[in-house]
Structures are given as structure tokens and as C-alpha cells.
Design an enzyme around this catalytic site. Structure first.
Site, mmCIF file in Angstrom:
data_model
loop_
_atom_site.group_PDB
_atom_site.id
_atom_site.type_symbol
_atom_site.label_atom_id
_atom_site.label_comp_id
_atom_site.label_asym_id
_atom_site.label_seq_id
_atom_site.Cartn_x
_atom_site.Cartn_y
_atom_site.Cartn_z
ATOM 1 C CB CYS A 62 -0.936 -0.002 1.162
ATOM 2 S SG CYS A 62 -0.157 0.442 2.957
ATOM 3 C CB CYS A 130 -2.755 7.531 1.516
ATOM 4 S SG CYS A 130 -3.493 8.765 0.820
ATOM 5 C CG LEU A 268 22.046 -16.867 1.141
ATOM 6 C CD1 LEU A 268 22.199 -17.562 -0.025
ATOM 7 C CD2 LEU A 268 23.316 -16.407 1.718
ATOM 8 C CB THR A 273 10.290 -8.171 -1.725
ATOM 9 O OG1 THR A 273 10.772 -9.017 -2.692
ATOM 10 C CG2 THR A 273 10.803 -6.819 -1.616
ATOM 11 N N GLY A 364 17.132 -12.916 -5.346
ATOM 12 C CA GLY A 364 15.734 -13.304 -4.795
ATOM 13 C C GLY A 364 14.933 -13.683 -5.715
ATOM 14 C CE LYS A 429 2.230 -8.810 -13.246
ATOM 15 N NZ LYS A 429 3.030 -8.271 -12.416
ATOM 16 C CD GLN A 760 -17.800 5.208 9.374
ATOM 17 O OE1 GLN A 760 -17.452 3.889 9.254
ATOM 18 N NE2 GLN A 760 -18.717 5.835 8.742
ATOM 19 C CD GLU A 795 -23.421 3.368 10.867
ATOM 20 O OE1 GLU A 795 -23.138 3.710 9.598
ATOM 21 O OE2 GLU A 795 -24.494 3.356 11.059
ATOM 22 N NE ARG A 873 -30.183 4.207 1.045
ATOM 23 C CZ ARG A 873 -30.405 5.836 0.793
ATOM 24 N NH1 ARG A 873 -30.945 5.945 -0.386
ATOM 25 N NH2 ARG A 873 -30.161 6.537 1.769
ATOM 26 C CD GLU A 1252 -23.880 6.788 2.114
ATOM 27 O OE1 GLU A 1252 -23.859 5.730 2.603
ATOM 28 O OE2 GLU A 1252 -25.056 7.554 2.453
#
Ligand code: FAD
Ligand code: FES
Ligand code: FES
Length: 1301
Positions: A62, A130, A268, A273, A364, A429, A760, A795, A873, A1252
Site C-alpha cells: 500500500c 496515505c 540468505l 520482499t 531473490g 502478464k 464512526q 460504524e 436501501r 455516498e
């Protein structure tokens, strides 16, 4: 910051334990006592207390922990400055390096770097979690390119690919960084409408751009550590011994071999990663040898050897360094020699993120066991060679062999051959998300022709990926004159598909899909290679595009200081950008604090036979175990109390909390929790899906809902000119708020408790803790400063953490912190609901809707939570923007054994919109009409009545629609799209325009209330407290603007500190887009009350605010007031008839996508959005909400797919397996326009709620994709009527293309 210049080495003893040295933000840190396996993020956050870098995933997926790594490379004699992920970097590997964190580029709260200024000013932060990572990625890019005049937009996008943001939709971040580069080639594309962006709520800061001098200072600091502080020639490696492990850090090959020889079980590590996943167990079992600093393993050399010509790359070079080296070759050598290199460089652009490529090493990547490795695929076909030294007890020998290698050797170099004139190389890919994703299937091919380039001599193919076990096929045609034609392709395809079917792995991907994909990839290979041989290579994607515009009108007549309607930046924007903004886990450790780690069920439906924490309790540092036995009332729920805080005798979902280990420290608690033994006995049936629940009639009785209007549906629908029936499935979505769930509970005297919660819904946390522990609410204060995103996930589900933490704090009478890691968070917290529907629709020949009958099932999960709100909803949003005269809906909540699903941004609204938009799309296809025409025909107009009996007033959906037709130039673009499709066989474009019409208010009427408390202090400063939570949506900023209008004073005099249950009690949760409506009015009333009290003290216009306040104080006037608001006239009766909504937020979006019909991958070319936000309180924030919600919807309807095992375990538990949109997922052109001239008498200052509704507009992405599929199906003679379920992943798309009629 103190900078100690150390030019002397510190380590010299071969066997002595070395003192660890690292430089952080210009400061030298010597640490004799590190645990070598600590990650860098643990060290900087927990040991150095630098909390700016965040941990949102802990798996490199992230970028929120991004820092700048600076080091000296002895092989190249250069300093490098690169972005890395601190969460997967072992601390020990950074010996003698410099780390710059977000704190290091600004100076306290006085100054900030111009990158930070740019992201703050351009509204590039919302929740801000972020932002430090974003800033550091951009800082690293600009450090790397410090001598470049301008940065291409593609370069910026590539640098940010590894940084996820769940709030903004990335557009403002890109604009910010383009803005930061004044000479950027694309800057002319930005239509800069932020004319007032310099207005800030925070204290002004001085802006610096001292990057060059900072980097120079870092390089000066590193002098003396070129060789780990050891003189070159000295054979003295470093050794770090911790409690559980021993790590070696050699700087040359001899040392490495010596260590390996002496430690035969040594493991090693290159960039770690891959190994970081098992680091803990690996380094407990084995000594660790870090190879990334071995000088010989960092060399690059062009070689000729035994008639082979190749580039020799040291195994300790990173993937980024490999790409750089290959690029130099491409620039220096003839095209025919570097065909392979070019393919590799293109492929590497799809490999991980910049941060991952900056860490992962060649060695690696050769040794990785990851089946999806892209690199091994091309190593294989290019006939690369690697040098390895087999590590034996006595005999060490160097030999070369073909890949792949088995463990037990040290890889020293890789040789990648230069291509020959008759060799053609291709690689690709396929991923769920185009960038930063593991390959579903990757492929590489090398074709060798004869000298005339007519006949094939040899073809090597290699496939790998999540879906298959890596395999290669070698075709040799030396004697046969095999032409490169379609017959050849057919022959190859038959063999490969047959081989592939034996290599399938058991994954979520179907055999049919993988076969189709393989066939198509081979066709791609064939097209690419034949074009290249003909000297007309196919063009590559032009990724160097990004355009955006944001259009809104500014109120030119506002009074002085009145900020309403102004596009001011988020009130905490600078704190976000500088890392100063504090979130729950950033609160410094409290004296005597404990950490709580959960013991969770690894069964989805089972009896709990026994729980034995003995082994865990024996661990040093463990204080105790908490369970259901420690709770007064173990059951809780939002509607019914059907959930347990700690499972007592039975578990009903995988990951359910059974108990918790409380320990002195996070690491101890987490390790010990794994030692708790739980015995289970499985219970049948195990129900995971809606279909399972239907089969077992497992529903929440009384919690479903019916909505029926007008005449007998069966009669009406069956008498219609046209009737269509169908089924559709809409998948779920994880909230993926960047800040995981967390809570700190501090017990005090008399059962008082201070609770800092990432919630929240502070009221519910307070109430439920009180119920659990039998303590009245007046002893419990729940406080929230800000949260790093919620989207509904905090919530009710915040209770999963808050309640156990409170129980533990109560039991042990000590502060308790409980912070989930991303993986556990995703396992245990509920998601957006999945829906399955059966429908029947009747309509006229012109496309007018007559009647809809639908049964909607949703997967509520193991407990009810707020699932009835979701089904409700869906039913009230199934009309979306359309007048459907006959409506007969049945909504049913299914009870299953997955973690309880919950509300999420829009609740069931987006799913409902997708369903009805799909029906209209089908109708248009059925009647061969443009869907735009069918939608417009059925669209609501003023005075229409909804199926639940609400009469529409101020209905603007048609205005939004017509504006969007204009803004998007829909009709001319439709022609262009058709033209494109006529000219292209394998790539299709699609266009879709869709509306949203979203009711605002809680249908539970009592929730439509808000309160605020406003204090004026004697110095004239104002403190506002209100019941809403700052989630990132800019609520505090908007309410501060409200106060500037009412009080008539500058924003700098007004402050909102936090939300707290002792300031404003009984607050409605911050959700359902209602925050500004409810709390804005409450603040307005409180301010108006105060202004009335102050009015007598304003003697003349020129009196200062401070003097008026002072005069009122001395006259003993109360300078504190509360405001309270309840939404008038909302509600419906028990038959669900009435006016449940206060008003509607409306909008329209038009999206164009391009689909690769061979792989099912798409890209969004352009989106135009028109949104009615009434009279915007803050257009910058509103546009941020529109774009962010839209991006959220892109993920929901395309890439975000949750996958469960057959036993009910969620397998997609982090960003590496669950794919939310990245900066590469958003439209290449994004235009947002706020509907001019709109007003709304039902909300504060005529504004409208915005959090929303725009998410529903992402239905346009889904239906634009469907448009592409339809066009392609038609062109291949297939029916235009086909089913596509959400999310439209490449798999579903390809299968829809292949689906027979
Ligand atoms: C977020 C993320 C995204 C990723 N995306 C991709 C992707 O898109 N495509 C892809 O192919 N991969 C991807 N990967 C996988 C990763 O990049 C590879 O696993 C990487 O190549 C491993 O290199 P490393 O140096 O980090 O290895 P390490 O983790 O250090 O080690 C991996 C293995 O190699 C051994 N080893 C390391 N160096 C040597 C050496 N010189 N000699 C012998 N053995 C050695 C180790 O003992 C270990 O067994 C991703 C990983 C992450 C975390
Ligand atoms: S927390 Fe490090 S990459 Fe996500
Ligand atoms: S602002 Fe990016 S995650 Fe919230």
C-alpha cells in the site's frame, strides 16, 4: 535536527556483536541492542517514536510506510536515493544507510516541503492516512530525477503505483504533483479552477524546496560508511545477535563464503520482499546472511564469452537497477541485440511497485518460490544463465546452470543474452488490476526464424502465474520448413492448451478461463511477433496521458470572513501531508500500557470444545487471557443482540474472536496469541453463500422487507409488450479504510474509562462498553480525533475491537491498546453485502418501464448487524432515477457463516443502481435502442411519486443528465466509438451514461438528529464540538466554514479539536452522507444563539470580535451554547409508505472504456460527471467526495473480488490479494462539473449531501465494459443479450465474450 558526522567505522570485530548504526532524518543512531529481525517501520514508529509513516498493510502492498533510503554503492561508487516500504524491510539490512521519513522533510509545524504544500493545497488529502507515503514517494521520485527539468505524467504515475489511497480517487494527488513540477509537459491540461486555494484553516507555514541540500547533507553523513564503516580489504563482516536470531552482513564474497561455510544452515536474504512473510520463523531457525551489500554481487558487465554475448548482472542488484542497466544497453546497442531487454523493461513496469522494485534483488527473484514470478518466466525463455556457488560443508564450487535453482546455493550473477537478428521476444502478464498485481497468467516467448525470417526454427514458450504451475514448452523445427502462419499458431495453441490443462493450480480461476486466456495470449504473441518481423511493431499503450477539469461556480458576493462556498483545503491538510496528524495508533504509549492480541477461530461453523491458553500464559511478558468469562453481558448487536464479544461455546464465522492475550508489548502479545490451543467440533451445514442459505432456508426472519405499489404486478407485467426475466449477482467489497480498526482504553477511578477509538460511532462504543461491563455511560468517555477512513466499516464493526479492549482494561486495571493488522482486520470485519436477484420486467415497445418484480437476497453473514438497512436501501433505490409504475419487491437477508456483513458507503444503493441500470441496459439491447434514450424516457420528473409514496420536489436528475450529455459530447463520441469499433477487431470501446438519484436521511427516523456545543473563550477564540466524526470527508472543515458565516470571524480563530461523548452526548453515527446536514445545522444554531447573546455588546460596526466577547464576559453572559437539529418531516409508516427522505442527491456520469478482448483487461479512457450538490458548502471538498466515491465504485464493479476457501476462510486479506483501484485505474481524462444554479431548501445553506451518491455513478464503468462486450459479441455473431455479474473482472469479461448464445 542534530547531525553527527561520522567518518569513522565502528565495527571491526569478526566475532564480536556489532553495534548497529543507522542514520534517520540526519541523525546518527547507534543501537547496541537491536533485534535484527525488527522491521524498519517497527523501529521508527516504536523505538524512535516517529509516527508519520503509517502501517496500513504490513505486506508491501500500500505504500503508506514509504520512506527514502539513501546509501552508497561500492560497486558503482554512487549514492542512491530510493523509495522503499518500511514495513517489509528488515532493520538490519539498513546498517550504515540513511532513512528519511516524512518528518525529516519539514520542520515541526512551522514549515513544510513544497511537495507537502502541493498535496495539501490541491486537496490531495482527505483522511490523510496515505498522505505521508504519497509525499515520500513523490519526494523519492524527485530525488532520483533531481536533474531532470520536467517529469512526465507517466513517470509520476509509475512512482505512485505502489501507494494506495481509498479516499481521493487520486486525481487531486496527480494534479498536486504535476503542480509541484511547474515545467511538467502536461500541466497545460489542468484546468485550474482553485482560485481560492490559498485560503487555509491551518497556520501558514513557510514552504521549502531544499531537496538538493538535504540530499547533499545525507551524502556527507554517509561518508565513512561506504563499506559498512570497514576499510576495504579488511575481511571483517558485521554480526548482529538478537534474542532469537543471528544475522551476518558481509561486504565481499570471501566473507560471505566464509560465513556460509561456517554456518551450513544459514539462510540468505536479498531484498526480503518474499522472505518477509516467514522472516520470524526463518531467522529463529537459521542464521541469516544479508547478501545485498556484497560488492562483487553488485557489478554490471557487458560480456562476450564462447560466442555468447550477454549482460552480466550481480545478483544483489535490485530489480530497478536491473531495469536501469537494461535501459542503458537498449540506448547503446542495435535494436536487434536488445529485443529481449526491451520486453523485459516493459514487463518490469508491471512488476510490483517502485518500492518493491527498489528492494527486490535479482538473486531473490531467481530463488523465489512464488508461482506468479514474472521474472522467472522470462529468465526461462531467454535462456538466461545464473552463476551459483553451491554451499557445501567443505567444498565450495562455482558452476553455471539453467534456471530455476533449488535452495542451497548462493546466486552471484545473472547473464541475460543479447538477442540475435533472427530472434523475436514477447512477454505479457494478465492481472485483475492492470498495475501492481500478481499475474493470473504470465507468458514469455522467444521465436527464432531462419535467416530469411520466413520459417520458424525454434519457439520457446513459458507460462506461469497464480493460476498455473510454471511450465515451458520448446518447439524445434530445424528440418521442417515451418511457416509462421495461422496454421502454425493453431498447432502451437493445441499443444500448449493440452499441456496447460495438466498444470492448473487449484485457484479461484476456472479451467475454461485459463484455457481461453492462454489461447488469446498466444494470438497476441503471434500478432506482435509477425508485426515486428514485418517491421511494423504494434503500438504500446500511451500511458503518458492524464487530463482533468473541475468546474464549479464561486459565490462572488460572500461577506468578509464568510468561507461558505469557497474551495478551501481540508482543515488538517498540512498535518496530513507532514505526518503530524495523529490517528489512534499514533497516540504515544501510555504508562503501564498493555497490548491485546486476539485468539480467533479458524473454523467457520463449529462447537468450541476447549480453549487452553497455558502455553501463551507461560511466555515472558504475557499478563493474562481474556474471554467471555470476563464479561457481564457478552452479547451485543445494533438491532438485536445476536453477536458475542468473545465466542463462548460455538463459532459461526472464520476469524470470530474467541479470546485475547494481553501482554506488555505488541510483538509478545501477537506471538503468544498463536500459542493458545482451541479444540473444535465442526457443525453442519456450513453456509457461505446466498445459494447455500437458500438451500437451507437460512434467513433472518422478520428482517426482510417488501415494497409493493399499485396494480397487480403479475397481471401487469405479463400483459406488457415485452417481458424479460433474469438473474444477476453483485459481489461484495471490503471497506479497506487505510487505517485498520483500533482502540485504546484507559481505565480510571470509579470505573471511569477513557476510550480512544477509531470509530464512526462514538455513542455506540460508549453504550456497548457500558452494557458489556455493567457500567453507566456517564463513566465512559469515547474520543475520536480523526479516523483514517471508515466508509461504514467503523460504524458497528469498530465494536469488535473496542469491546474486547475495554473488557481487558477493566480486568487488568491497566490501559490496553488493541490495533488490528490489515490481514486480521479483513478476516474478521464484515464487508459490503453480496446480492443475488431474480427479476421480471415489463416494458413497452418504446422502452417505457411498466412493472418490475424482483426478489433480492443479501448475504447478511453470521449476525444481523445492520443488514436490514442494506436490504431496505436496495429496495428504495431500485428505482434509481426512474419512474416504475408497478413495483413488487421482496428483500430477504440470508444468515450464513461468514463474518457479519455491514453497511458500506451507499449501503445497498450502489448494488441497487447496478441492478436497475442492468435491466435498462438489457431493455435497450432488446429493443436495439441507445440505452441513453431508454434511460431518459423513464427518468423521474418533478412531481413524480416514488414506489414508497414520496412525491419528488426540486427534482434535478434530468438536468444533470442533459448537462452530462453536453459535457461528455455523448452523441459525437458515440459515433467515434462506433467508428473505432468498426476499425478494430480485438480491442473495443464502449460508452455508458448512467444517473444517480439517492435519498438523503436515515429511514430510522430517530437517527435524524445532530447536536453541537460551541464555546467562546475570553481571548475570542472559539472551540466547536459536535457529534460528527472526521473520517476524511472534510466534515470539520465544512462546519468550521459554517461557523465563519454565523460568527463572521476568521477561520483561524475557530478550532475543532475532537469528537467526544462528554461534549456532545448521544450522537448519531457519522454515516449515510448526513454529517454536514445534521451537525452543520446544529453548529449553525449554536452559533446563532451565541450571536444573539453578543449582539447587545456590538456598539459599532468597527468593534473587534475580541472586544465584544470581552464585554459580554464582564457582563456575565454565558459564552457557551448548544445547538440541536432534527430533520423535519421525514418518515414512513409501518407499510413503508411515506417520505423517508429529506431530499435527493442526483447526478449523471458518462464513461468510455477500452477493452482488450483477448485478455478481458480494460482501461477507462474518459469520465464526465455532473453532480447536483445544491449550493456547495465547499466545492473542493465536494469534488473530492465525488471523485473519491466514483473511484470506490470503480473498485466495487471491476477489480475488488473477495475470495473464500471452501471452509469459509477469507483468502483475500490484504492489498497483495485484494485489489482496490490504484492511480493507474482511474480515467485518463476526468471531468467533474457541479450542476450550476441548483438549490435545496431542505439542508444547510441550500447544500446537498455528497459522501455516498456519486459512488452509484461508477455503474457507468460497468456498463461501458458491457457495451464493449456486446459490440464484440455482435461482431462475432453472438447474441447481445448475455449475463455479466459484478465485479467485471477480466475473468468474467472473457467468459462473457466466450459465452455461447
Ligand atoms: C508487494 C509485492 C509485490 C510484488 N509484485 C511482484 C510482481 O509483480 N511480479 C513478480 O514476479 N514478483 C512480485 N513480487 C515478488 C518479489 O518481488 C520477489 O519475490 C522478489 O524477486 C524476491 O527478491 P528478494 O531479493 O526480495 O528476495 P528475498 O525475499 O530476500 O529472498 C527470496 C528467496 O531467495 C533467496 N535468496 C535471496 N538472494 C539470494 C541469493 N543471492 N542467492 C541465493 N538465494 C537468495 C532467499 O533465501 C529466499 O529464499 C512482489 C512482492 C511484493 C512484496
Ligand atoms: S504498510 Fe507498508 S506497504 Fe502497506
Ligand atoms: S486520503 Fe488517501 S487514504 Fe484517505
Amino acid at each position: 535536527m542534530t547531525v553527527q558526522n561520522s567518518s569513522e567505522g565502528v565495527n571491526s570485530g569478526v566475532h564480536a556483536n556489532s553495534v548497529f548504526v543507522i542514520f534517520v532524518n540526519g541523525e546518527k543512531i547507534e543501537h547496541p541492542d537491536i533485534q535484527p529481525e525488527w522491521t524498519l517501520i517497527y523501529f521508527i514508529r516504536e523505538k524512535l517514536n516517529l509516527k508519520g509513516s503509517k502501517v496500513a498493510c504490513g505486506e508491501g502492498g500500500c505504500g503508506s510506510c514509504t520512506v527514502l533510503l539513501s546509501k552508497y554503492d561500492t560497486a558503482s561508487s554512487k549514492y542512491s536515493h530510493k523509495a522503499i516500504n518500511a514495513c517489509i524491510t528488515p532493520l538490519c539490512s539498513l546498517y550504515g544507510c540513511h532513512i528519511l521519513t516524512v518528518e525529516g522533510i519539514s520542520d515541526g509545524n512551522k514549515s513544510c516541503h513544497s511537495i507537502q504544500d502541493s498535496i495539501a493545497r490541491n486537496n490531495g488529502t482527505q483522511c490523510g492516512f496515505c498522505s505521508p507515503g504519497m509525499v515520500m514517494s513523490m519526494y523519492a521520485l524527485s530525488a532520483e530525477k533531481i536533474n531532470e527539468e520536467k517529469l512526465e505524467i507517466k513517470t509520476i504515475k509509475d512512482a505512485l503505483q505502489g501507494n494506495l489511497c481509498r479516499c481521493t480517487g487520486y486525481r487531486p494527488i496527480l494534479d498536486a504533483f504535476k503542480d509541484y513540477q511547474p515545467n511538467c509537459s502536461n500541466s497545460a491540461d489542468i484546468e485550474d479552477t482553485w482560485s481560492l486555494k490559498n485560503i487555509q484553516c491551518e497556520n501558514p507555514r513557510t514552504i521549502n524546496n531544499n531537496q538538493a541540500s538535504t540530499l547533499q547533507a545525507i551524502e556527507n553523513l554517509l561518508k565513512g560508511f561506504e563499506n559498512g564503516g570497514i576499510k576495504i580489504g579488511d575481511s571483517k563482516y558485521l554480526k548482529f545477535k538478537g534474542k532469537n536470531s543471528i544475522w551476518f552482513l558481509p561486504y565481499n564474497l570471501d566473507e560471505a563464503l566464509q560465513i556460509l561455510n561456517e554456518n551450513s544452515t544459514a539462510r540468505l536474504i536479498g531484498g526480503s520482499t518474499q522472505l518477509f512473510q516467514n522472516l520470524e520463523s526463518t531467522c529463529v531457525e537459521n542464521p541469516i546472511v544479508l547478501v545485498d551489500k556484497i560488492r562483487e554481487l553488485r557489478a554490471v558487465e557487458r560480456c562476450e564469452f564462447e560466442q555468447r554475448s550477454f549482460l552480466k548482472l550481480g545478483a544483489a542488484l535490485t530489480i530497478s537497477e536491473m531495469a536501469d542497466a537494461l535501459q542503458i544497453e537498449i540506448e547503446q546497442l542495435h535494436e536487434s541485440q536488445t529485443r529481449g531487454f526491451r520486453s523485459i523493461v516493459q514487463l518490469l513496469n508491471l512488476y510490483g511497485s517502485t518500492q518493491v522494485r527498489n528492494s527486490a534483488t535479482i538473486g531473490g527473484s531467481i530463488m523465489t518460490t512464488n508461482p506468479a514470478s514474472d521474472i522467472q518466466t522470462f529468465y526461462q525463455v531467454l535462456d538466461c544463465w545464473a552463476h551459483q556457488i553451491n554451499i557445501g560443508s567443505n567444498s565450495l564450487m562455482t558452476k553455471k546452470m539453467k534456471l530455476p535453482f533449488k535452495a542451497g546455493s548462493l546466486i552471484t550473477h545473472l547473464e541475460i543474452p543479447h538477442s540475435k537478428d533472427n530472434e523475436y521476444i514477447w512477454m505479457d502478464k494478465v492481472t485483475k488490476r492492470r498495475k501492481f498485481d500478481a499475474a493470473i497468467l504470465n507468458a514469455a516467448a522467444k521465436l527464432t526464424t531462419d535467416d530469411s525470417k520466413t520459417f520458424v526454427q525454434n519457439l520457446v514458450l513459458c507460462f506461469g502465474g497464480i493460476a498455473v504451475i510454471r511450465f515451458d514448452v520448446d518447439f524445434v523445427f530445424e528440418r521442417n520448413q515451418v511457416s509462421l502462419n495461422e496454421a502454425f499458431l493453431a498447432m502451437v495453441t493445441t499443444s500448449v492448451v493440452a499441456e496447460l490443462n495438466t498444470k492448473l493450480r487449484k485457484t479461484q480461476y476456472s479451467e475454461a478461463y485459463i484455457s481461453a486466456l492462454t489461447k488469446n495470449l498466444l494470438l497476441k504473441f503471434y500478432r506482435n511477433v509477425t508485426s515486428e518481423i514485418q517491421g511494423k511493431p504494434l503500438p504500446h499503450d500511451d500511458e503518458n496521458i492524464f487530463k482533468s477539469s473541475q468546474l464549479f461556480r464561486l459565490d462572488k458576493e460572500s461577506k468578509p470572513n464568510d468561507l461558505i462556498g469557497q474551495p478551501i483545503a481540508h482543515a488538517s491538510a498540512y498535518k496530513h501531508a507532514t505526518g503530524e496528524a495523529q490517528y489512534c495508533d499514533d497516540v504515544p504509549k501510555i504508562d503501564n500500557e498493555l497490548f491485546l492480541a486476539f485468539v480467533c477461530s479458524d473454523r467457520a461453523h463449529a462447537e468450541v470444545i476447549s480453549v487452553d491458553p497455558t502455553a501463551a500464559l507461560a511466555v515472558t511478558g504475557v499478563v493474562g487471557y481474556v474471554s467471555h468469562q470476563d464479561v457481564s453481558k457478552n452479547s451485543f448487536g445494533m438491532v438485536i443482540d445476536d453477536e458475542e464479544i468473545f465466542a463462548s461455546s460455538k463459532v459461526t464465522s472464520h476469524g470470530q474472536i474467541i479470546g485475547g492475550i494481553v501482554a506488555e508489548d505488541r510483538i509478545i502479545a501477537q506471538k503468544a496469541a498463536k500459542l493458545v490451543k482451541v479444540e473444535y467440533r465442526n457443525i453442519v451445514p456450513l453456509m457461505l453463500t446466498i445459494e447455500d442459505a437458500i438451500q437451507n432456508s437460512s434467513y433472518y426472519p422478520e428482517q426482510g422487507m417488501k415494497l409493493k405499489r399499485l396494480i397487480d404486478h403479475a397481471d401487469t407485467i405479463d400483459k406488457c409488450d415485452n417481458v424479460l426475466e433474469g438473474k444477476m449477482y453483485v459481489g461484495n467489497q471490503a471497506h479497506f479504510y487505510m487505517e485498520p480498526q483500533g482502540c485504546i482504553v484507559i481505565p480510571k477511578e470509579d470505573n471511569e474509562m477513557d476510550v480512544i477509538s477509531s470509530t464512526q460511532n462514538p455513542m455506540e462504543v460508549q453504550k456497548k462498553i457500558g452494557e458489556a461491563l455493567n457500567i453507566p455511560s456517564n463513566r465512559i468517555i469515547v474520543r475520536v480525533k480523526r479516523i483514517g477512513g471508515g466508509f461504514g466499516g467503523k460504524e458497528s464493526r469498530c465494536l469488535l475491537v473496542a469491546l474486547p479492549a475495554a473488557v481487558a482494561a477493566h480486568k487488568f486495571k491497566r490501559p490496553v491498546r488493541c490495533i488490528l493488522d490489515r490481514q486480521l482486520d479483513m478476516r474478521i470485519s464484515g464487508k459490503r453485502h453480496t446480492f443475488l436477484t431474480d427479476y421480471k420486467i415489463g416494458f413497452t415497445n418504446s422502452g417505457r418501464l411498466l412493472g418490475l418484480k424482483m426478489t433480492v437476497y443479501c448475504n447478511g453473514g453470521a449476525t444481523l448487524d445492520i443488514s436490514e438497512a442494506a436490504i431496505e436501501r436496495v429496495l428504495v433505490n431500485l428505482d434509481n432515477a426512474y419512474n416504475i409504475p408497478n413495483y413488487d419487491l421482496d428483500g430477504i437477508v440470508c444468515k450464513t457463516h461468514v463474518a457479519s456483513n455491514t453497511v458500506m458507503r451507499g449501503t445497498g444503493g450502489p448494488q441497487a443502481a447496478l441492478l436497475i441500470e442492468g435491466i435498462l441496459d438489457r431493455i435497450a439491447g432488446h429493443l436495439n435502442l441507445d440505452p441513453v434514450q431508454v434511460r431518459r424516457l423513464n427518468m423521474y420528473v418533478e412531481g413524480d411519486v416514488t414506489p414508497y409514496g414520496q412525491t419528488l420536489t426540486n427534482c434535478t436528475v434530468q438536468r444533470c443528465w442533459d448537462e452530462c450529455v453536453k459535457l461528455s459530447e455523448y452523441y459525437s463520441r458515440r459515433d467515434q466509438v462506433d467508428q473505432f469499433n468498426r476499425n478494430n477487431k480485438l480491442v473495443k470501446r464502449g460508452l455508458s451514461m448512467n444517473p444517480c438519484h439517492f435519498g438523503i436521511a436515515y429511514t430510522a427516523v430517530f437517527l435524524n438528529q445532530g447536536a453541537a456545543l460551541v464555546h467562546i473563550y475570553r481571548d475570542g477564540s472559539v472551540l466547536i464540538s459536535h457529534g460528527g466524526v472526521e473520517i476524511g470527508q472534510g466534515l470539520h472543515t465544512k462546519l468550521l466554514q459554517v461557523a465563519t458565516r454565523e460568527l463572521g470571524i476568521e477561520a483561524s480563530k475557530i478550532y475543532i479539536s475532537e469528537t467526544s461523548t462528554d461534549k456532545v452526548p448521544n450522537a448519531t453515527p457519522t454515516s449515510a452522507s448526513c454529517g454536514s446536514d445534521l451537525f452543520g445545522m446544529a453548529v449553525m444554531y449554536a452559533c446563532q444563539e451565541l450571536m444573539q447573546r453578543l449582539a447587545p455588546f456590538r456598539k459599532q460596526e468597527t468593534d473587534s470580535w475580541e472586544s465584544i466577547v470581552s464585554a459580554a464576559y464582564f457582563d456575565r453572559v454565558s459564552l457557551s451554547a448548544t445547538g440541536f437539529y432534527k430533520t423535519p418531516k421525514v418518515g414512513w409508516n409501518s407499510q413503508k409508505v411515506g417520505s423517508p427522505f429529506n431530499y435527493y442527491s442526483t447526478g449523471a456520469a458518462c464513461t468510455e472504456v477500452e477493452l482488450d478482448c483477448l485478455t478481458g483487461e480494460h482501461k477507462i479512457l474518459r469520465t464526465d460527471i455532473v453532480m447536483d450538490v445544491g449550493q456547495s458548502l465547499n466545492p473542493a471538498i465536494d469534488i473530492g467526495q465525488i471523485e473519491g466515491a466514483y473511484a470506490h465504485g470503480i473498485g466495487l464493479f471491476t477489480s475488488e473480488e473477495l475470495v473464500f476457501s471452501e471452509q469459509g476462510e477469507l483468502l483475500t486479506v490484504g492489498p497483495n490479494s485484494y485489489k482496490i483501484p490504484t492511480v493507474g485505474s482511474i480515467p485518463l481524462e476526468l471531468n467533474v462539473s457541479i450542476l450550476p444554479g441548483s438549490s435545496n431548501p431542505h439542508a444547510i445553506y441550500s447544500s446537498k449531501a455528497i459522501g455516498e451518491p456519486p459512488l452509484l455513478l461508477a455503474t457507468s464503468v460497468f456498463y461501458a465494459i458491457k457495451d464493449c462486450i456486446r459490440t464484440q459479441r455482435r461482431s462475432t455473431g453472438k447474441s447481445a443479450d448475455f449475463r455479466l455479474d459484478s465485479p467485471a473482472t477480466p475473468e468474467k469479461i472473457l467468459m462473457a465474450l466466450e459465452q455461447s448464445n
